[in-house]
Write an enzyme that holds these catalytic residues in place. Structure first.
Site, PDB file in Angstrom:
ATOM      1  N   ALA A  37      32.379  35.034  35.691  1.00  0.00           N
ATOM      2  CA  ALA A  37      32.182  34.275  36.930  1.00  0.00           C
ATOM      3  C   ALA A  37      33.546  33.940  37.555  1.00  0.00           C
ATOM      4  O   ALA A  37      33.747  34.134  38.765  1.00  0.00           O
ATOM      5  CB  ALA A  37      31.390  33.002  36.636  1.00  0.00           C
ATOM      6  N   PHE A  78      38.453  32.821  46.129  1.00  0.00           N
ATOM      7  CA  PHE A  78      38.189  31.385  45.988  1.00  0.00           C
ATOM      8  C   PHE A  78      39.411  30.668  45.420  1.00  0.00           C
ATOM      9  O   PHE A  78      40.046  31.136  44.480  1.00  0.00           O
ATOM     10  CB  PHE A  78      36.960  31.152  45.096  1.00  0.00           C
ATOM     11  CG  PHE A  78      35.663  31.293  45.830  1.00  0.00           C
ATOM     12  CD1 PHE A  78      34.984  30.177  46.297  1.00  0.00           C
ATOM     13  CD2 PHE A  78      35.130  32.554  46.093  1.00  0.00           C
ATOM     14  CE1 PHE A  78      33.791  30.310  46.993  1.00  0.00           C
ATOM     15  CE2 PHE A  78      33.942  32.698  46.788  1.00  0.00           C
ATOM     16  CZ  PHE A  78      33.273  31.572  47.244  1.00  0.00           C
ATOM     17  N   LEU A 127      35.152  36.908  39.142  1.00  0.00           N
ATOM     18  CA  LEU A 127      34.490  37.199  40.421  1.00  0.00           C
ATOM     19  C   LEU A 127      34.998  36.256  41.524  1.00  0.00           C
ATOM     20  O   LEU A 127      35.340  36.709  42.630  1.00  0.00           O
ATOM     21  CB  LEU A 127      32.973  37.055  40.236  1.00  0.00           C
ATOM     22  CG  LEU A 127      32.109  37.020  41.495  1.00  0.00           C
ATOM     23  CD1 LEU A 127      32.318  38.262  42.342  1.00  0.00           C
ATOM     24  CD2 LEU A 127      30.641  36.890  41.118  1.00  0.00           C
ATOM     25  N   TYR A 128      35.068  34.966  41.234  1.00  0.00           N
ATOM     26  CA  TYR A 128      35.470  34.014  42.274  1.00  0.00           C
ATOM     27  C   TYR A 128      36.929  34.243  42.689  1.00  0.00           C
ATOM     28  O   TYR A 128      37.257  34.188  43.874  1.00  0.00           O
ATOM     29  CB  TYR A 128      35.267  32.574  41.800  1.00  0.00           C
ATOM     30  CG  TYR A 128      33.822  32.259  41.477  1.00  0.00           C
ATOM     31  CD1 TYR A 128      32.789  32.784  42.259  1.00  0.00           C
ATOM     32  CD2 TYR A 128      33.472  31.467  40.397  1.00  0.00           C
ATOM     33  CE1 TYR A 128      31.467  32.529  41.966  1.00  0.00           C
ATOM     34  CE2 TYR A 128      32.141  31.199  40.094  1.00  0.00           C
ATOM     35  CZ  TYR A 128      31.153  31.731  40.879  1.00  0.00           C
ATOM     36  OH  TYR A 128      29.833  31.478  40.590  1.00  0.00           O
ATOM     37  N   ARG A 129      37.791  34.515  41.728  1.00  0.00           N
ATOM     38  CA  ARG A 129      39.192  34.757  42.080  1.00  0.00           C
ATOM     39  C   ARG A 129      39.338  36.045  42.885  1.00  0.00           C
ATOM     40  O   ARG A 129      40.070  36.112  43.865  1.00  0.00           O
ATOM     41  CB  ARG A 129      40.059  34.819  40.816  1.00  0.00           C
ATOM     42  CG  ARG A 129      40.214  33.490  40.095  1.00  0.00           C
ATOM     43  CD  ARG A 129      40.708  32.403  41.027  1.00  0.00           C
ATOM     44  NE  ARG A 129      41.221  31.237  40.294  1.00  0.00           N
ATOM     45  CZ  ARG A 129      41.287  30.023  40.783  1.00  0.00           C
ATOM     46  NH1 ARG A 129      40.858  29.764  42.014  1.00  0.00           N
ATOM     47  NH2 ARG A 129      41.793  29.044  40.079  1.00  0.00           N
TER      48      ARG A 129
END
Ligand code: COA
Length: 180
Positions: free
Chosen positions: A144, A153, A147-149
């Site tokens: 997760a 994000f 994915l966000y980085r």
């Protein structure tokens, strides 16, 4: 596999499948899922509710994501607002789409479905920013977090404790729209 935008009614009709994916992805106990059913049912009524589903060719639910416009008076909004300074509050929460849930069935993970769901969901909102919270974890070891980085994000607040949950959370955000 196809990504399908869902209305709140669509999600409500597939609530049992949504909870099954949720439970598998998060390894939640059935009792915890019963509580989630109540939360999700409430969320279906929230302003600018948006949802996306990943369906197999046979119609099986492989993953889903949903969110809504984040507004004062909502529990999560008020928790996050209370730890931000006025500038950050203005920047992140004035016109914000909250990504509330993003899950992929374990058997379908690791093929880009989560990222596709996140991008599709964020393309469905006209908000200026998006925020989400995720348990603190090793950024390299957590799918997760990777994915966000990868999708840009940024840290908005770290090691935040929400009432009733012993796990520290990070609040991550990014400006919208996503152009890359
Ligand atoms: C977090 C979660 C939603 C991500 O979904 P996912 O489909 O597993 O992950 P992604 O879309 O990021 O998959 C990308 C992985 O597949 C690989 N991949 C293969 N083909 C790909 C493609 N066409 N496009 C993008 N990535 C692809 C990527 O390299 C990436 O590898 P990595 O995870 O080792 O970095 C999912 O793992 C999940 O449900 N986890 C449990 C619940 C959870 O943590 N939810 C979030 C709580 S806040």
């Amino acid at each position: 596999m196809r990504l399908v935008p869902w209305t709140s009614d669509d999600l409500g009709r597939r609530m049992n499948d949504v909870l099954a994916v949720f439970g598998e992805a998060m390894s939640y106990h059935p009792q915890a899922l019963a509580v989630r059913r109540g939360y999700i049912t409430t969320h279906l009524q929230r302003p600018h509710f948006r949802a996306i589903a990943s369906l197999s060719d046979q119609g099986q639910l492989l993953g889903f994501a949903y969110g809504y416009h984040s507004e004062p008076g909502q529990w999560w909004h008020d928790q996050v607002s209370s730890v931000l300074d006025p500038d950050a509050r203005q920047r992140w929460l004035t016109d914000c789409f909250e990504v509330v849930e993003l899950h992929v069935r374990p058997a379908a993970q690791g093929h880009g479905l989560g990222e596709a769901q996140l991008r599709a969901l964020l393309a469905m909102t006209g908000a200026a920013t998006t925020l989400l919270s995720t348990p603190e974890a090793d950024e390299q070891a957590s799918r997760a977090w990777r994915l966000y980085r990868r999708t840009g994000f940024l840290d908005v607040s770290r090691h935040l404790l929400f009432p009733g949950d012993p796990r520290p959370f990070a609040v991550l955000g990014r400006p919208l729209p996503m152009t890359h």
